[in-house]
Design a protein around this motif. Structure first.
Motif, mmCIF file in Angstrom:
data_model
loop_
_atom_site.group_PDB
_atom_site.id
_atom_site.type_symbol
_atom_site.label_atom_id
_atom_site.label_comp_id
_atom_site.label_asym_id
_atom_site.label_seq_id
_atom_site.Cartn_x
_atom_site.Cartn_y
_atom_site.Cartn_z
ATOM 1 N N ALA A 257 -6.810 10.279 -5.855
ATOM 2 C CA ALA A 257 -6.913 10.451 -7.227
ATOM 3 C C ALA A 257 -5.814 11.403 -7.859
ATOM 4 O O ALA A 257 -5.578 11.287 -9.237
ATOM 5 C CB ALA A 257 -8.408 11.124 -7.498
ATOM 6 N N ALA A 258 -5.257 12.141 -7.227
ATOM 7 C CA ALA A 258 -4.399 13.341 -7.461
ATOM 8 C C ALA A 258 -3.076 13.477 -6.732
ATOM 9 O O ALA A 258 -2.985 13.134 -5.681
ATOM 10 C CB ALA A 258 -5.203 14.803 -7.573
ATOM 11 N N PRO A 259 -2.109 13.885 -7.313
ATOM 12 C CA PRO A 259 -0.849 14.162 -6.340
ATOM 13 C C PRO A 259 -1.054 15.092 -5.536
ATOM 14 O O PRO A 259 -1.854 15.903 -5.505
ATOM 15 C CB PRO A 259 0.072 14.528 -7.480
ATOM 16 N N GLY A 260 -0.242 15.106 -4.468
ATOM 17 C CA GLY A 260 -0.277 16.049 -3.404
ATOM 18 C C GLY A 260 -0.494 15.311 -2.030
ATOM 19 O O GLY A 260 -0.450 14.080 -2.092
ATOM 20 N N LYS A 261 -0.510 16.161 -0.942
ATOM 21 C CA LYS A 261 -0.527 15.453 0.589
ATOM 22 C C LYS A 261 -1.934 15.439 0.812
ATOM 23 O O LYS A 261 -2.800 16.346 0.706
ATOM 24 C CB LYS A 261 0.249 16.487 1.352
ATOM 25 N N ARG A 262 -2.085 14.375 1.849
ATOM 26 C CA ARG A 262 -3.620 14.194 2.188
ATOM 27 C C ARG A 262 -3.444 13.796 3.939
ATOM 28 O O ARG A 262 -2.412 13.262 4.229
ATOM 29 C CB ARG A 262 -4.199 12.847 1.640
ATOM 30 N N TYR A 263 -4.350 14.435 4.569
ATOM 31 C CA TYR A 263 -4.215 14.277 6.060
ATOM 32 C C TYR A 263 -5.574 13.697 6.496
ATOM 33 O O TYR A 263 -6.625 14.071 6.213
ATOM 34 C CB TYR A 263 -4.004 15.745 6.434
ATOM 35 N N ALA B 7 -0.632 8.706 -7.789
ATOM 36 C CA ALA B 7 -1.842 8.881 -7.923
ATOM 37 C C ALA B 7 -2.569 7.699 -8.746
ATOM 38 O O ALA B 7 -2.361 7.075 -9.567
ATOM 39 C CB ALA B 7 -2.095 10.059 -9.076
ATOM 40 N N GLY B 8 -4.056 7.536 -8.076
ATOM 41 C CA GLY B 8 -4.736 6.300 -8.580
ATOM 42 C C GLY B 8 -4.787 5.300 -7.555
ATOM 43 O O GLY B 8 -5.649 4.233 -7.655
ATOM 44 N N ASP B 9 -3.938 5.121 -6.383
ATOM 45 C CA ASP B 9 -3.692 4.369 -5.496
ATOM 46 C C ASP B 9 -5.158 4.486 -4.629
ATOM 47 O O ASP B 9 -5.748 5.527 -4.714
ATOM 48 C CB ASP B 9 -2.501 4.304 -4.698
ATOM 49 N N SER B 10 -5.270 3.840 -3.473
ATOM 50 C CA SER B 10 -6.293 3.663 -2.697
ATOM 51 C C SER B 10 -5.822 3.554 -1.267
ATOM 52 O O SER B 10 -5.038 2.565 -0.958
ATOM 53 C CB SER B 10 -7.383 2.693 -2.981
ATOM 54 N N LEU B 11 -6.266 4.223 -0.231
ATOM 55 C CA LEU B 11 -6.150 3.782 1.139
ATOM 56 C C LEU B 11 -7.177 3.148 1.551
ATOM 57 O O LEU B 11 -8.484 3.398 1.390
ATOM 58 C CB LEU B 11 -5.947 5.137 1.939
ATOM 59 N N SER C 172 2.774 11.745 -8.729
ATOM 60 C CA SER C 172 2.290 11.650 -10.031
ATOM 61 C C SER C 172 2.720 10.215 -10.525
ATOM 62 O O SER C 172 4.006 10.006 -10.273
ATOM 63 C CB SER C 172 2.690 12.816 -10.835
ATOM 64 N N THR C 173 2.150 9.668 -11.402
ATOM 65 C CA THR C 173 2.401 8.341 -11.964
ATOM 66 C C THR C 173 3.611 8.832 -13.183
ATOM 67 O O THR C 173 4.370 7.839 -13.494
ATOM 68 C CB THR C 173 1.309 7.724 -12.825
ATOM 69 N N SER D 216 -2.738 0.962 -10.242
ATOM 70 C CA SER D 216 -3.102 1.466 -8.833
ATOM 71 C C SER D 216 -2.911 0.211 -7.805
ATOM 72 O O SER D 216 -3.084 -1.325 -8.118
ATOM 73 C CB SER D 216 -4.755 1.868 -8.910
ATOM 74 N N ILE D 217 -2.812 0.703 -6.605
ATOM 75 C CA ILE D 217 -2.596 -0.241 -5.654
ATOM 76 C C ILE D 217 -3.398 -0.004 -4.435
ATOM 77 O O ILE D 217 -3.469 1.222 -4.136
ATOM 78 C CB ILE D 217 -1.050 -0.418 -5.057
ATOM 79 N N ASP D 218 -3.867 -0.824 -3.706
ATOM 80 C CA ASP D 218 -4.667 -0.678 -2.608
ATOM 81 C C ASP D 218 -3.822 -0.857 -1.298
ATOM 82 O O ASP D 218 -3.412 -1.925 -1.210
ATOM 83 C CB ASP D 218 -5.833 -1.680 -2.579
ATOM 84 N N TYR D 219 -3.637 0.066 -0.313
ATOM 85 C CA TYR D 219 -2.854 -0.161 0.627
ATOM 86 C C TYR D 219 -3.643 0.097 2.126
ATOM 87 O O TYR D 219 -4.642 0.760 2.108
ATOM 88 C CB TYR D 219 -2.028 1.314 0.931
ATOM 89 N N THR D 220 -3.681 -1.087 2.674
ATOM 90 C CA THR D 220 -4.643 -1.029 3.979
ATOM 91 C C THR D 220 -3.726 -0.468 4.886
ATOM 92 O O THR D 220 -2.507 -0.760 5.144
ATOM 93 C CB THR D 220 -4.730 -2.705 4.311
ATOM 94 N N VAL D 221 -4.300 0.500 5.609
ATOM 95 C CA VAL D 221 -3.571 1.672 6.542
ATOM 96 C C VAL D 221 -3.227 0.635 7.583
ATOM 97 O O VAL D 221 -3.908 0.065 8.338
ATOM 98 C CB VAL D 221 -4.475 2.720 7.057
ATOM 99 N N GLY D 222 -1.772 0.758 8.007
ATOM 100 C CA GLY D 222 -1.066 0.220 9.011
ATOM 101 C C GLY D 222 -0.799 -1.252 8.954
ATOM 102 O O GLY D 222 -0.330 -1.927 9.673
#
Length: 204
Positions: free
Chosen positions: A95-101, A51-55, A122-123, A22-28
């Motif tokens: 947590a899961a594959p797919g698009k988030r808005y 899947a498993g990463d964080s924003l 997906s991983t 998993s990777i943590d992405y700081t938005v922007g």
């Protein structure tokens, strides 16, 4: 006791793999944040979310973070969000594959650019390796054999015809083998972490 060690080892490996992958992405980030001045669309396009990463949203008190549907995202409407966050720092688990808005619910902010669409894969999805460039077919230019001279009746021996020399083409060089360490990325970290964890558990 041995069974307990084995159980702890397996559980630790699974936990380690999940954390390592998993990777943590700081938005922007790294130069921007969750605000109206950062080009969030371009930032999201340059990332690969798994899947498993964080924003991680970092923002001022005058903003918030709303997770919304595709329709609400397109219309920039904050009615009935799927989730709402405030406080200046928000972490959202993908947590899961797919698009988030995501949008900012403050009136006018979404229309000003504070909206984010992320595509989570997906991983198990692996990027296919680039196809090797095909070599053009080689053309053989052979020299025609000169006609053999007619034997002379007065000659006691038949003159031998010299063999023609054909051009020898060098075989195409084999492409260099990729380094064994190249492309390991996250899996290299996983292997190293598993080794360390196993040694620690066996030392108990």
């Amino acid at each position: 006791m041995a069974a307990l060690k084995a159980f702890i080892c397996i559980a630790s490996v699974f936990a380690l793999v999940q954390v390592t992958m998993s990777i943590d992405y700081t938005v922007g980030g790294p130069t921007g944040s969750w605000d109206a001045t950062t080009d969030l669309k371009t930032w999201a396009t340059n990332q690969k979310f798994t899947a498993g990463d964080s924003l991680i949203f970092k923002y001022q008190a005058s903003h918030d973070v709303l997770q919304v549907s595709k329709a609400s995202y397109d219309a920039c409407t904050a009615v009935s969000p799927l989730a709402s966050y405030t406080g200046g720092s928000t972490t959202v688990k993908l947590a899961a594959p797919g698009k988030r808005y995501f949008i900012c619910g403050v009136p006018g902010h979404c229309a000003a650019g504070m909206k984010l669409e992320v595509d989570v894969v997906s991983t198990a999805v692996a990027t296919p390796p680039p196809a090797s460039p095909s070599l053009p077919p080689s053309k053989h230019h052979e020299k025609s054999l000169p006609p053999s001279p007619s034997p002379s009746p007065a000659s006691d021996s038949i003159a031998a015809t010299p063999a023609s020399e054909f051009p020898v083409e060098a075989a195409p060089a084999s492409p260099p083998k990729a380094s064994a360490a190249a492309g390991l990325g996250r899996w290299g970290q996983v292997a190293w972490g598993i080794w360390v964890m196993v040694v620690m558990v066996l030392a108990l």
